[in-house]
Design an enzyme around this catalytic site. Structure first.
Site, PDB file in Angstrom:
ATOM      1  N   ASN A  38      19.420  60.934  56.325  1.00 16.65           N
ATOM      2  CA  ASN A  38      20.104  61.334  57.553  1.00 16.65           C
ATOM      3  C   ASN A  38      19.066  61.840  58.543  1.00 16.65           C
ATOM      4  O   ASN A  38      18.545  62.940  58.396  1.00 16.65           O
ATOM      5  CB  ASN A  38      21.129  62.428  57.216  1.00 16.65           C
ATOM      6  CG  ASN A  38      21.804  62.992  58.444  1.00 16.65           C
ATOM      7  OD1 ASN A  38      21.696  62.425  59.534  1.00 16.65           O
ATOM      8  ND2 ASN A  38      22.507  64.099  58.278  1.00 16.65           N
TER       9      ASN A  38
ATOM     10  N   LYS B   7      19.519  62.623  61.547  1.00 20.40           N
ATOM     11  CA  LYS B   7      20.125  63.566  62.507  1.00 20.40           C
ATOM     12  C   LYS B   7      19.712  63.209  63.937  1.00 20.40           C
ATOM     13  O   LYS B   7      19.493  62.045  64.232  1.00 20.40           O
ATOM     14  CB  LYS B   7      19.759  65.011  62.160  1.00 20.40           C
ATOM     15  CG  LYS B   7      20.003  65.333  60.693  1.00 20.40           C
ATOM     16  CD  LYS B   7      19.985  66.809  60.425  1.00 20.40           C
ATOM     17  CE  LYS B   7      20.018  67.053  58.928  1.00 20.40           C
ATOM     18  NZ  LYS B   7      20.390  68.409  58.593  1.00 20.40           N
TER      19      LYS B   7
ATOM     20  N   HIS C  74      29.947  65.461  58.024  1.00 23.86           N
ATOM     21  CA  HIS C  74      28.739  66.278  57.813  1.00 23.86           C
ATOM     22  C   HIS C  74      29.024  67.714  58.262  1.00 23.86           C
ATOM     23  O   HIS C  74      29.726  67.944  59.243  1.00 23.86           O
ATOM     24  CB  HIS C  74      27.559  65.695  58.601  1.00 23.86           C
ATOM     25  CG  HIS C  74      26.257  66.308  58.198  1.00 23.86           C
ATOM     26  ND1 HIS C  74      25.846  67.537  58.665  1.00 23.86           N
ATOM     27  CD2 HIS C  74      25.295  65.887  57.340  1.00 23.86           C
ATOM     28  CE1 HIS C  74      24.677  67.837  58.117  1.00 23.86           C
ATOM     29  NE2 HIS C  74      24.320  66.855  57.308  1.00 23.86           N
TER      30      HIS C  74
ATOM     31  N   GLU D 117      27.341  69.806  59.803  1.00 24.10           N
ATOM     32  CA  GLU D 117      26.959  70.149  61.182  1.00 24.10           C
ATOM     33  C   GLU D 117      28.081  69.778  62.149  1.00 24.10           C
ATOM     34  O   GLU D 117      28.283  70.438  63.169  1.00 24.10           O
ATOM     35  CB  GLU D 117      25.627  69.456  61.540  1.00 24.10           C
ATOM     36  CG  GLU D 117      24.465  70.169  60.863  1.00 24.10           C
ATOM     37  CD  GLU D 117      23.256  69.305  60.564  1.00 24.10           C
ATOM     38  OE1 GLU D 117      23.154  68.180  61.092  1.00 24.10           O
ATOM     39  OE2 GLU D 117      22.407  69.757  59.765  1.00 24.10           O
TER      40      GLU D 117
ATOM     41  N   GLU E 101      27.213  68.664  49.761  1.00 21.89           N
ATOM     42  CA  GLU E 101      26.119  69.280  50.511  1.00 21.89           C
ATOM     43  C   GLU E 101      26.446  70.739  50.801  1.00 21.89           C
ATOM     44  O   GLU E 101      27.106  71.045  51.808  1.00 21.89           O
ATOM     45  CB  GLU E 101      25.934  68.543  51.844  1.00 21.89           C
ATOM     46  CG  GLU E 101      25.548  67.086  51.702  1.00 21.89           C
ATOM     47  CD  GLU E 101      24.758  66.625  52.907  1.00 21.89           C
ATOM     48  OE1 GLU E 101      23.590  66.268  52.726  1.00 21.89           O
ATOM     49  OE2 GLU E 101      25.270  66.675  54.026  1.00 21.89           O
TER      50      GLU E 101
ATOM     51  N   GLY F   7      18.768  72.093  55.314  1.00 20.50           N
ATOM     52  CA  GLY F   7      17.718  72.438  56.268  1.00 20.50           C
ATOM     53  C   GLY F   7      17.102  73.809  56.065  1.00 20.50           C
ATOM     54  O   GLY F   7      16.378  74.299  56.924  1.00 20.50           O
TER      55      GLY F   7
ATOM     56  N   SER G  74      18.138  70.205  51.234  1.00 17.73           N
ATOM     57  CA  SER G  74      16.736  70.506  50.946  1.00 17.73           C
ATOM     58  C   SER G  74      16.170  69.714  49.765  1.00 17.73           C
ATOM     59  O   SER G  74      15.332  70.224  49.007  1.00 17.73           O
ATOM     60  CB  SER G  74      16.546  72.017  50.745  1.00 17.73           C
ATOM     61  OG  SER G  74      16.861  72.704  51.948  1.00 17.73           O
TER      62      SER G  74
HETATM   63  C1  PEP Z   1      21.609  66.811  55.569  1.00 14.50           C
HETATM   64  O1  PEP Z   1      21.613  67.176  56.722  1.00 14.50           O
HETATM   65  O2  PEP Z   1      22.446  65.979  55.182  1.00 14.50           O
HETATM   66  C2  PEP Z   1      20.616  67.389  54.674  1.00 14.50           C
HETATM   67  C3  PEP Z   1      20.809  67.291  53.402  1.00 14.50           C
HETATM   68  O3  PEP Z   1      19.543  68.020  55.269  1.00 14.50           O
HETATM   69  P1  PEP Z   1      18.217  68.607  54.536  1.00 14.50           P
HETATM   70  O4  PEP Z   1      17.801  67.597  53.500  1.00 14.50           O
HETATM   71  O5  PEP Z   1      17.222  68.746  55.626  1.00 14.50           O
HETATM   72  O6  PEP Z   1      18.612  69.894  53.922  1.00 14.50           O
END
Ligand code: PEP
Length: 254
Positions: free
Chosen positions: A10, A12, A96, A98, A166, A172, A212
């Site tokens: 992703n 983003k 997601h 976000e 997630e 992040g 992460s």
């Molecule tokens: C994501 O935004 O789907 C995600 C898993 O981000 P990160 O790997 O940066 O934590």
């Protein structure tokens, strides 16, 4: 049939055309397991979908990061599922955190989006996950079950759905869930699917982990029995994404 390992990237809201070209050339050059071992799907911002589609090697696939909840029309700024299909984009990420948290997308709205996208022929990476506050109050399973239920109530065929667990506190932040924490929720989600959809859906639906994930932690996570792959944010913009794709080999040797 076993669940094929799935790695999504992703990207983003990141990148310039030049940076995108660089990421794609790194991906194209990476030595990764074959398509029958791992399914790789990268998700650039809308404006770069065409560019990536033109450059990415065909054994990797592309997802949009969102789409509109119904047929296109007078919805300024939105992109419809029909448009993605028309462009030859097979996948979309929906729900997601976000978008749930910053743009206030409710469980019902995400469920409607998933149902509509599937009805138009898209495959969906559907995201669920709890905040730190929800985890600390002991409601992780209630939260992810409610998010999954809003999807399950609206669809009958899970063949084209990948469920991404997630945890918001891991996205992040560099604070990855431990393999045991990830496995626990994946196991419970699979059990939820078994009870509320069917044993077949539970056995075949891929449940991937996101939050992460890095080249350093992916192998241990991949070794968990109910972790069927990853959705990767930050690290999907870096060469270590290749190492994460390679963690599919862990499953092959199990
Ligand atoms: C994501 O935004 O789907 C995600 C898993 O981000 P990160 O790997 O940066 O934590």
């Amino acid at each position: 049939m076993g669940r094929k390992f799935f790695v999504g990237g992703n990207w983003k809201c990141n990148g310039t055309a030049e940076e995108v070209k660089k990421i794609v050339s790194t991906l194209n050059a990476g030595e990764v397991p074959s398509e029958d071992v791992v399914e790789v799907v990268v998700s650039p911002p809308f404006v770069f979908l065409g560019l990536v589609k033109g450059l990415l090697k065909p054994d990797f696939h592309i997802a949009a990061q969102n789409c509109w909840v119904k047929k296109g029309g007078a919805f300024t700024g939105e992109v419809s599922a029909e448009m993605l299909i028309n462009l030859g984009i097979p996948w979309v990420i929906l729900g997601h955190s976000e978008r749930r948290l910053i743009l206030n997308e409710s469980n019902d709205f995400v469920g409607d989006k998933v149902a509509y996208a599937l009805s138009q022929g898209l495959k969906v990476i559907a995201c669920v996950g709890e905040t730190l506050e929800q985890r600390e109050s002991g409601s992780t399973m209630d939260v992810v079950a409610a998010q999954t239920k809003a999807i399950a109530e609206r669809i009958s065929n899970w063949e084209n759905v990948v469920l991404a667990y997630e945890p918001v506190w891991a996205i992040g932040t560099g604070k990855v869930a431990s393999p045991a924490q990830a496995q626990e929720v994946h196991f419970e989600l699979r059990k939820w699917l078994q009870v509320n959809t069917s044993p077949e859906v539970a056995a075949t639906t891929r449940i991937i982990y996101g939050g992460s994930v890095s080249g350093a932690n992916c192998k241990e996570l991949a070794a968990q029995p109910d972790v069927d792959g990853f959705l990767v944010g930050g690290a999907s913009l870096k060469p270590e994404f290749i190492d994460i794709i390679k963690s599919a080999e862990v499953k092959k040797s199990m």
